[in-house]
Design an enzyme around this catalytic site. Sequence first.
Site, PDB file in Angstrom:
ATOM      1  N   ASP A 135      -3.537   8.021   8.133  1.00  0.00           N
ATOM      2  CA  ASP A 135      -4.615   7.177   8.657  1.00  0.00           C
ATOM      3  C   ASP A 135      -4.146   6.244   9.768  1.00  0.00           C
ATOM      4  OD1 ASP A 135      -3.008   5.463   7.262  1.00  0.00           O
ATOM      5  OD2 ASP A 135      -4.597   4.561   6.053  1.00  0.00           O
ATOM      6  N   SER A 159       0.803  -1.227   0.000  1.00  0.00           N
ATOM      7  CA  SER A 159       0.000   0.000   0.000  1.00  0.00           C
ATOM      8  C   SER A 159       0.832   1.271   0.000  1.00  0.00           C
ATOM      9  CB  SER A 159      -0.927   0.016   1.217  1.00  0.00           C
ATOM     10  OG  SER A 159      -0.180  -0.152   2.409  1.00  0.00           O
ATOM     11  N   HIS A 218      -0.441   4.910   6.972  1.00  0.00           N
ATOM     12  CA  HIS A 218       0.150   5.524   5.779  1.00  0.00           C
ATOM     13  C   HIS A 218       0.398   7.009   5.996  1.00  0.00           C
ATOM     14  CE1 HIS A 218      -2.277   1.992   4.682  1.00  0.00           C
ATOM     15  NE2 HIS A 218      -1.214   1.712   3.958  1.00  0.00           N
TER      16      HIS A 218
END
Length: 383
Positions: A349, A43, A352
């Site tokens: 978040d 991610s 990240h």
Amino acid sequence: MEFVNRLVFGISITIVLSANFAAMDVTSFQPCNFSTIYNFGDSNSDTGTLSAAFYPIPPPNGQTFFKMPVGRVSDGRLIIDFIAEHLKLPHLSAYMDSVEADFKHGANFASIGATFVNWMETFWQHGVSPFSVNTQINNHFDQFKNRTIDLYNQGKVDISTLPNPKDFSNALYVINIGHTDLSVGFRKLSTEQFQNTTLSTMAQNVTDYVQALYRMGARTFWIQNARPIGCFPNSTLSIKNSKLGFLDQNGCIKSQNDIAMELNKQIKDKVIKLRTQLADAVLTYVDVYTAEYDLISNAKSQGFTDPMKICCGIYENGVYVQCGKKENINGKEVYAGSCENPSTYISWDGIHHTEAANYWIANRIINGSLSDPPIPITRACHK
Ligand SMILES: *[C@@H]1O[C@H](CO)[C@@H](O)[C@H](O)[C@H]1NC(C)=O
Ligand SMILES: *[C@@H]1O[C@H](CO)[C@@H](O)[C@H](O)[C@H]1NC(C)=O
Ligand SMILES: *[C@@H]1O[C@H](CO)[C@@H](O)[C@H](O)[C@H]1NC(C)=O
Ligand SMILES: *[C@@H]1O[C@H](CO)[C@@H](O)[C@H](O)[C@H]1NC(C)=O
Ligand SMILES: *[C@@H]1O[C@H](CO)[C@@H](O)[C@H](O)[C@H]1NC(C)=O
Ligand SMILES: *[C@@H]1O[C@H](CO)[C@@H](O)[C@H](O)[C@H]1NC(C)=O
């Protein structure tokens, strides 16, 4: 030419360049003129894979730069976007994205939840991606390359959206070690099991993937090491044990960062070994860990707020609402939206980065000052 890159558990020490480094005049190297980038990872560098394959990343992701969600987990651009911009190339399309994709200057195979090791879990259990780094390289990239070459040989290739086959050997291949394997490991394994076996398996897997890409014609590798996972607010906010010793002076979980550093050490050793095994490969090992840890240590002087605060998502009194989600809490609907000013936050978040933090870290790694060897990314094709 010697340079020492020392990482001591709990403390990061900036790279010490020996006086001999001046003798290696990097400015005498020609720019590499990379025309294509291929990216692999999780991610931290997914620019639309999982979004295209399963479900779109919800708002407010993307709000700062793209003004809409664009498959990235951040309010804006990722480090790989800043790398592309620095090389004067467009942002990379995800290979899995069949709408509006443009692969002329490369493709992004990274997927949210992708791992290096096969953890034998499905996406629907704990979010481990079916598009592991193994699949990204040995299935997706391999097919991308073969089909591009076939179409080119048949004179059918649409050169406005596919690369020229000759670009496969002089492209930049970016591998992001990411953090997903570490998160899964912390959930499933004891620290001992992790240290005794899994770290060396992971480091060996990285070797296998570099060798696989090399067999497919890749030559220039930019390998970004694992992040200081012990500093993720998503983990630090859920723990009750806040004693110093368990946490370090920055509020990061020491034991988790120790594992990340041990992994990075083993990967660096493998990269050094690969240089002797792969005659025509140029491998740059990039210390993202140190860049991120420096940012967390110096958050205030760098214009950021408390690095353990998260911009998007709710984390209070055991209540957790993921960024962009709505939950019913005690009969009340709660929406986890964005903070007022994301550019002052490091964590977007809880896991990240914000675009501002990605930009800061990208600037620290692009000029090569945290790389082994310390060569800027624009010149990373030279041995
Ligand atoms: C990159 O392009 C510049 C300008 O055209 C040229 O001088 C240089 O030799 C090129 N670099 C390489 C590695 O070919
Ligand atoms: C990682 O390495 C282990 C041990 O070498 C191997 O069994 C496994 O198949 C590798 N995983 C992947 C996804 O290639
Ligand atoms: C791609 O081509 C190579 C060489 O012809 C072949 O060995 C390989 O199996 C092909 N890969 C795929 C995914 O078709
Ligand atoms: C890990 O290795 C140590 C030292 O070799 C050994 O004493 C220990 O039993 C091992 N632990 C596990 C869980 O394999
Ligand atoms: C973040 O922390 C919460 C609460 O501990 C947990 O439920 C959630 O799975 C974590 N998210 C990730 C992606 O690890
Ligand atoms: C690289 O960039 C960083 C951040 O801008 C700066 O602190 C550092 O001095 C630069 N290093 C070199 C070798 O240019």
